[in-house]
Design an enzyme around this catalytic site. Sequence first.
Site, PDB file in Angstrom:
ATOM      1  N   SER A   3       0.837  -1.187   0.000  1.00  0.00           N
ATOM      2  CA  SER A   3       0.000   0.000   0.000  1.00  0.00           C
ATOM      3  C   SER A   3       0.886   1.257   0.000  1.00  0.00           C
ATOM      4  O   SER A   3       1.722   1.392  -0.902  1.00  0.00           O
ATOM      5  CB  SER A   3      -0.960  -0.048   1.200  1.00  0.00           C
ATOM      6  N   HIS A  35      -7.502  -6.225   0.757  1.00  0.00           N
ATOM      7  CA  HIS A  35      -6.369  -5.305   0.776  1.00  0.00           C
ATOM      8  C   HIS A  35      -5.202  -5.869   1.587  1.00  0.00           C
ATOM      9  O   HIS A  35      -4.043  -5.700   1.212  1.00  0.00           O
ATOM     10  CB  HIS A  35      -6.812  -3.955   1.354  1.00  0.00           C
TER      11      HIS A  35
END
Length: 250
Positions: A88, A221
């Site tokens: 990320s 995620h």
Amino acid sequence: MKSFRSFLPRPQAPRQLVCFPHAGGAASAFRGWAELVGPTTEVVAVQYPGRQDRFGDPLPENIPSLARWIADEIEPRLIRPTAFFGHSMGATVAFEVARRLQPRFPSRLARLYVSACDAPPAHHRRTTDFADEEIRDYVRSLGGAGAALLEDDDLWQLSLPALRNDFRMIETYRYLAAAPLTCPVTAIAGDTDASVSLADVQRWQELTIGPFDAVVQPGGHFYFDDSAAGLAELFRDDSRWPVPARIVEV
């Protein structure tokens, strides 16, 4: 060194994997990875300022300044083949560190793994001007082991300043075009990640003249919370990350 943690030191391992945490994350996110990747690799995690044992350190001003600092500190570690893994926000930080090191050490970075992050040229400018509880809800929606810790109010209050600062750095980050990387790049996406798609990560191909591939892992995620073994398989695969017979000094 101030910025790095190795939870299972392996100074004799022939290669090292340097891991860059997500927004609000810390080096401890990678605590168990050394056992997964095996004895040929030392796992080194970056500890950003303002969290855990660096809680009292000033928060970084922006991603480029953070990357410059890490690049300067990591130079003495580049004595063996090294790969970067960034998740990320950490993928953007790892990329900015790599592009600063490449002119000085073009043969030292064996591979860049970028995970759950859109490529800088396609950076999604997501607003982060949220109230505290909105930030909490957003982090919770991403899932992952770290989100569960936010149910502890005291821990949440401790983590909020660093998390809010990380969000601000993401919002203000602007990609500046420069020479492409020469190392291989592997981009990774979770197959149920609603925030970053496979198409988003495939655009990392634009940033290297080296080999590129995109990999899908099962999960959202924070896919590696449930499938870290699958990710470790990528790291152990020498065809992706070869150990050269020698390092050419430049």
